[in-house]
Design an enzyme around this catalytic site. Structure first.
Site, PDB file in Angstrom:
ATOM      1  N   ASP A  50     -23.611 -30.012  77.776  1.00  0.00           N
ATOM      2  CA  ASP A  50     -22.986 -28.695  77.681  1.00  0.00           C
ATOM      3  C   ASP A  50     -23.993 -27.646  77.201  1.00  0.00           C
ATOM      4  O   ASP A  50     -24.950 -27.952  76.490  1.00  0.00           O
ATOM      5  CB  ASP A  50     -21.804 -28.731  76.709  1.00  0.00           C
ATOM      6  CG  ASP A  50     -20.633 -29.536  77.257  1.00  0.00           C
ATOM      7  OD1 ASP A  50     -20.399 -29.476  78.481  1.00  0.00           O
ATOM      8  OD2 ASP A  50     -19.966 -30.219  76.458  1.00  0.00           O
ATOM      9  N   TYR A 100     -23.851 -40.039  70.701  1.00  0.00           N
ATOM     10  CA  TYR A 100     -23.791 -38.627  70.308  1.00  0.00           C
ATOM     11  C   TYR A 100     -23.541 -38.513  68.813  1.00  0.00           C
ATOM     12  O   TYR A 100     -22.913 -39.381  68.193  1.00  0.00           O
ATOM     13  CB  TYR A 100     -22.631 -37.912  71.012  1.00  0.00           C
ATOM     14  CG  TYR A 100     -22.710 -37.859  72.509  1.00  0.00           C
ATOM     15  CD1 TYR A 100     -23.323 -36.783  73.163  1.00  0.00           C
ATOM     16  CD2 TYR A 100     -22.163 -38.868  73.294  1.00  0.00           C
ATOM     17  CE1 TYR A 100     -23.374 -36.725  74.551  1.00  0.00           C
ATOM     18  CE2 TYR A 100     -22.217 -38.824  74.682  1.00  0.00           C
ATOM     19  CZ  TYR A 100     -22.822 -37.750  75.300  1.00  0.00           C
ATOM     20  OH  TYR A 100     -22.880 -37.692  76.671  1.00  0.00           O
ATOM     21  N   ASP A 153     -14.431 -26.416  72.476  1.00  0.00           N
ATOM     22  CA  ASP A 153     -15.707 -26.333  71.765  1.00  0.00           C
ATOM     23  C   ASP A 153     -15.928 -24.936  71.202  1.00  0.00           C
ATOM     24  O   ASP A 153     -15.087 -24.041  71.363  1.00  0.00           O
ATOM     25  CB  ASP A 153     -16.874 -26.747  72.670  1.00  0.00           C
ATOM     26  CG  ASP A 153     -17.013 -25.849  73.902  1.00  0.00           C
ATOM     27  OD1 ASP A 153     -16.984 -24.617  73.753  1.00  0.00           O
ATOM     28  OD2 ASP A 153     -17.141 -26.386  75.020  1.00  0.00           O
ATOM     29  N   ARG A 187     -16.006 -33.681  73.537  1.00  0.00           N
ATOM     30  CA  ARG A 187     -15.092 -32.560  73.269  1.00  0.00           C
ATOM     31  C   ARG A 187     -13.639 -33.029  73.305  1.00  0.00           C
ATOM     32  O   ARG A 187     -12.821 -32.617  72.478  1.00  0.00           O
ATOM     33  CB  ARG A 187     -15.304 -31.451  74.292  1.00  0.00           C
ATOM     34  CG  ARG A 187     -16.559 -30.634  74.081  1.00  0.00           C
ATOM     35  CD  ARG A 187     -16.664 -29.533  75.116  1.00  0.00           C
ATOM     36  NE  ARG A 187     -16.949 -30.022  76.446  1.00  0.00           N
ATOM     37  CZ  ARG A 187     -16.480 -29.498  77.577  1.00  0.00           C
ATOM     38  NH1 ARG A 187     -15.653 -28.472  77.528  1.00  0.00           N
ATOM     39  NH2 ARG A 187     -16.822 -29.977  78.746  1.00  0.00           N
TER      40      ARG A 187
END
Length: 293
Positions: free
Chosen positions: A43, A71, A85, A176
């Site tokens: 992203d 992550y 987000d 997300r």
């Protein structure tokens, strides 16, 4: 110039922009176009590991895309955004009263395999159109859930309303969405405040170079950090063909091999030259899949 580069993407640029900057730099250094791509979008607001393919390695994107990911993400409770987000518009705020222990319990409950709904603002295609393009027009996005696996999830820090987690997950998992789901379970709602990809398979961001560093390198230094095509495919076993069979493989012919393995393999000539990727079937027939002449 064939192989992969491990690059640490900075925040607030697109994955495509990163690839274009690298291509432009390589063209400047070599005087010719260099084919380049990436193996999975990060992203715009996110940072971290990008596996950039060069030359012949661009034909192998599908194999890298299926690797597990890791992550580190920070979520904020009490707010919900339309994109899930920090880039999105806050569409709801809720009072949040939850203990650290209860939040930790909820977070750890997501270590499982389950059907996850992608965010409406995502690159998933719906009827041939990217979902985010439909979402930007205010349209309902008819996305379908996809089964994902969270192999492990660790609580790094909790400072309410913020919480930071480290996640090892299957390909296709949306962090997300995971943060939103955690927020839903708490009753508070949540959005992703920051996101960093730290691993793709066995490749680690600790091995990567920053984009700024890369754009200052000369061609010799870049050549030194390129991981060769066959070495990058560490997840496939290898077989070596007897003399004469290398030509048959390179010409796309199928033939029986005395191999003990099945499935995808890296194929080498008798003298150790990398020829490409093949698939060994149950009857020990080797089918060329990707050939490198």
């Amino acid at each position: 110039m064939d192989g992969i580069l491990l690059v640490d993407k900075p925040e607030n640029i697109t994955s495509n922009y990163l690839v274009q900057k690298i291509k432009k730099h390589l063209k400047k250094l070599t005087g010719q176009e260099v084919k380049a791509g990436h193996t999975g979008t990060l992203d715009y607001f996110a940072s971290g590991l990008m596996v950039v393919t060069l030359g012949k390695a661009t034909r192998l994107t599908e194999f890298f895309q299926g690797l597990d990911k890791e992550y580190v993400a920070t979520g904020e409770l009490g707010k919900i955004t339309d994109t899930y987000d920090i880039q999105g518009k806050v569409i709801e705020e809720r009072e949040c009263r939850i203990t650290e222990e209860k939040l930790k319990e909820i977070i750890l409950s997501f270590q499982k395999t389950y059907p996850q709904m992608p965010p409406p603002y995502s690159s998933k295609k719906v009827g041939g159109v990217r979902a985010y393009k439909l979402a930007k027009k205010g349209m309902d996005v008819p996305l379908k859930p996809k089964e994902v696996t969270i192999y492990s999830i660790q609580v790094v820090e909790i400072k309410l309303p913020l919480f930071t987690i480290k996640v090892h997950c299957s390909s296709g998992t949306y962090i997300r969405s995971l943060i939103k789901e955690i927020g839903d379970e708490t009753g508070c709602g949540a959005y992703t405040k920051s996101l960093r990809r730290t691993k793709v398979g066995q490749f680690s961001v600790e091995e990567a170079v920053s984009l700024d560093e890369l754009l200052k390198m000369d061609i010799d230094r870049i050549q030194q950090i390129i991981i060769p095509v066959d070495k990058s495919l560490y997840f496939f076993p290898e077989i070596h063909l007897d003399e004469g069979f290398d030509r048959r493989f390179l010409h796309g012919q199928r033939f029986r091999v005395p191999a003990e393995t099945e499935g995808m393999v890296k194929v080498y000539s008798k003298d150790g030259r990398f020829l490409g990727i093949g698939k060994i079937k149950e009857d020990k027939i080797l089918q060329p899949v990707k050939v490198f002449l």
